[in-house]
Design an enzyme around this catalytic site. Structure first.
Site, PDB file in Angstrom:
ATOM      1  N   GLY A  85      74.989  82.403   1.230  1.00  0.00           N
ATOM      2  CA  GLY A  85      76.376  82.028   1.494  1.00  0.00           C
ATOM      3  C   GLY A  85      76.863  80.971   0.519  1.00  0.00           C
ATOM      4  N   ASN A  86      75.937  80.066   0.137  1.00  0.00           N
ATOM      5  CA  ASN A  86      76.316  79.000  -0.792  1.00  0.00           C
ATOM      6  C   ASN A  86      76.678  79.543  -2.165  1.00  0.00           C
ATOM      7  OD1 ASN A  86      75.917  76.647   0.860  1.00  0.00           O
ATOM      8  ND2 ASN A  86      73.742  77.137   0.793  1.00  0.00           N
ATOM      9  N   LYS A  96      71.817  82.427  14.820  1.00  0.00           N
ATOM     10  CA  LYS A  96      72.370  82.616  13.463  1.00  0.00           C
ATOM     11  C   LYS A  96      73.680  81.858  13.312  1.00  0.00           C
ATOM     12  CE  LYS A  96      72.981  84.108   9.456  1.00  0.00           C
ATOM     13  NZ  LYS A  96      72.215  83.368   8.478  1.00  0.00           N
ATOM     14  N   LYS A 148      70.190  87.538   6.376  1.00  0.00           N
ATOM     15  CA  LYS A 148      70.211  88.346   5.148  1.00  0.00           C
ATOM     16  C   LYS A 148      68.915  88.191   4.331  1.00  0.00           C
ATOM     17  CE  LYS A 148      70.908  85.497   1.463  1.00  0.00           C
ATOM     18  NZ  LYS A 148      70.742  84.270   2.176  1.00  0.00           N
ATOM     19  N   LYS A 184      64.235  81.870   4.445  1.00  0.00           N
ATOM     20  CA  LYS A 184      63.992  82.213   3.021  1.00  0.00           C
ATOM     21  C   LYS A 184      62.487  82.234   2.752  1.00  0.00           C
ATOM     22  CE  LYS A 184      68.281  79.963   1.775  1.00  0.00           C
ATOM     23  NZ  LYS A 184      69.075  81.124   2.175  1.00  0.00           N
TER      24      LYS A 184
END
Ligand SMILES: Nc1ncnc2c1ncn2[C@@H]1O[C@H](COP(=O)(O)OP(=O)(O)O)[C@@H](O)[C@H]1O
Ligand SMILES: NC(=O)OP(=O)(O)O
Length: 311
Positions: free
Chosen positions: A9-10, A127, A211, A273
């Site tokens: 998103g960043n 989330k 994601k 991640k």
């Protein structure tokens, strides 16, 4: 070499996270210039992306307009973000490829991902989506039945169900386009969550898949050699935010799992991640790298970022 690049998103909007169209277009321009650099060096790239800010904004629009326009469920909002972000990324990449005289076509695949209807994630929202609000503003929305969570310095954020991705329904379509030479954007927002009925039919469910976990699954489905998770920090860090902070460089999957078990990586941000990077390598991937876009070219060769390798 084939790389699956997961854009966080960043990397998809600007620092305040409000996700105005102009911010997203500019972020896409920067990200797709980095992708074009890789293509120019004969690295094949498949792109996936987050949708947290965008899907949260769409949900709010639906809720605010419900009295006049029939609202659509969260899975529909997720599908809409795949289309919009796919279009913005393709425009940016086509422009960059045209400028450099690279003859490649782009394609976005609307992608469904199967989840388990009984996944515990449906009972416990985790989330974060949408914008950040103050504790007072969030408290009002909690009174209206929403779940919000304190996300630290930036404020509070709404949280929704996030089941485990199990199977990417449309992975064969993505794979066929990759094999035909397209630069493919797929499984945005972790995929549109669907559950499978006993008769094999699918229907959407209200959730947002992580994601990064979706990326680990997609990377295996499109035969990626390397998974690169692009975010806003150059490394995963041990003792993050403390005077003992130390960047993680090249690390085996066993060492990375041990660091994760010791609580070094925050849930809802660096935690997934690291989990995605470990899963990809355990599935047989050569390496998974966590880094920022500025280090992308070195990351694919394992020369920069946090590089998770087999034991
Ligand atoms: N141990 C850690 N090492 C590095 N960053 C961390 C760590 N723990 C939490 N973070 C935070 O994770 C953020 C990246 O995750 P996130 O905001 O979810 O990224 P994206 O939107 O790019 O997917 C960093 O900006 C950093 O603030
Ligand atoms: N779906 C998802 O994980 O989006 P973000 O990466 O934007 O949070």
């Amino acid at each position: 070499m084939r790389v699956l690049l997961a854009l966080g998103g960043n990397a998809m909007t600007n620092a305040d996270g409000r996700a105005r169209p102009e911010d997203q277009i500019e972020a896409a321009r920067v990200a797709m210039a980095a992708v074009a650099d890789l293509l120019q060096h004969d690295v094949d790239v498949v792109v996936t992306h987050g949708n947290g800010p965008q899907v949260g904004n769409l949900l709010v629009k639906n809720e605010l307009a419900a009295a006049v326009v029939p609202p659509v469920p969260l899975d529909w909002c997720g599908a809409q973000t795949q289309a919009t972000l796919g279009f913005v990324l393709m425009d940016a990449l086509d422009a960059e490829l045209g400028r450099r005289g690279i003859d490649r076509r782009t394609a976005t695949v609307v992608t469904r991902t199967v989840v388990d209807a009984d996944d515990p994630g449906f009972a416990r929202p985790t989330k974060p989506i949408g914008r950040f609000l103050s504790a007072e503003e969030a408290a009002l929305l909690v009174e209206h039945g929403e779940t919000w969570e304190d996300r630290g310095a930036k404020g509070w954020r709404r949280v929704v169900a996030s089941p485990e991705p199990l199977r990417i329904v449309d992975a064969p379509a993505a794979q066929a386009l990759v094999d035909a030479g397209f630069v493919v954007i797929a499984n945005g927002g972790g995929g549109i969550p669907v559950v499978a009925e006993p008769d094999g039919s699918l229907h959407g469910v209200e959730a947002v898949i992580d994601k990064d976990l979706g990326a680990a699954l997609l990377a295996g489905s499109v035969d990626a050699d390397v998974l690169v998770i692009g975010t806003d920090v150059p490394h995963a860090v041990l003792h993050y935010g403390t005077p003992e902070a130390r960047d993680v460089g090249v690390v085996t999957v066993a060492e990375m799992r041990a660091y994760a078990a010791d609580g070094h990586f925050a849930s809802g941000s660096m935690g997934p991640k690291v989990e995605a990077a470990c899963r990809f390598v355990e599935q047989g991937g050569a390496r998974a790298v966590i880094t920022d876009l500025a280090h992308l070219a070195d990351a694919v060769t394992g020369a920069s970022g946090t590089v998770v390798v087999p034991n």
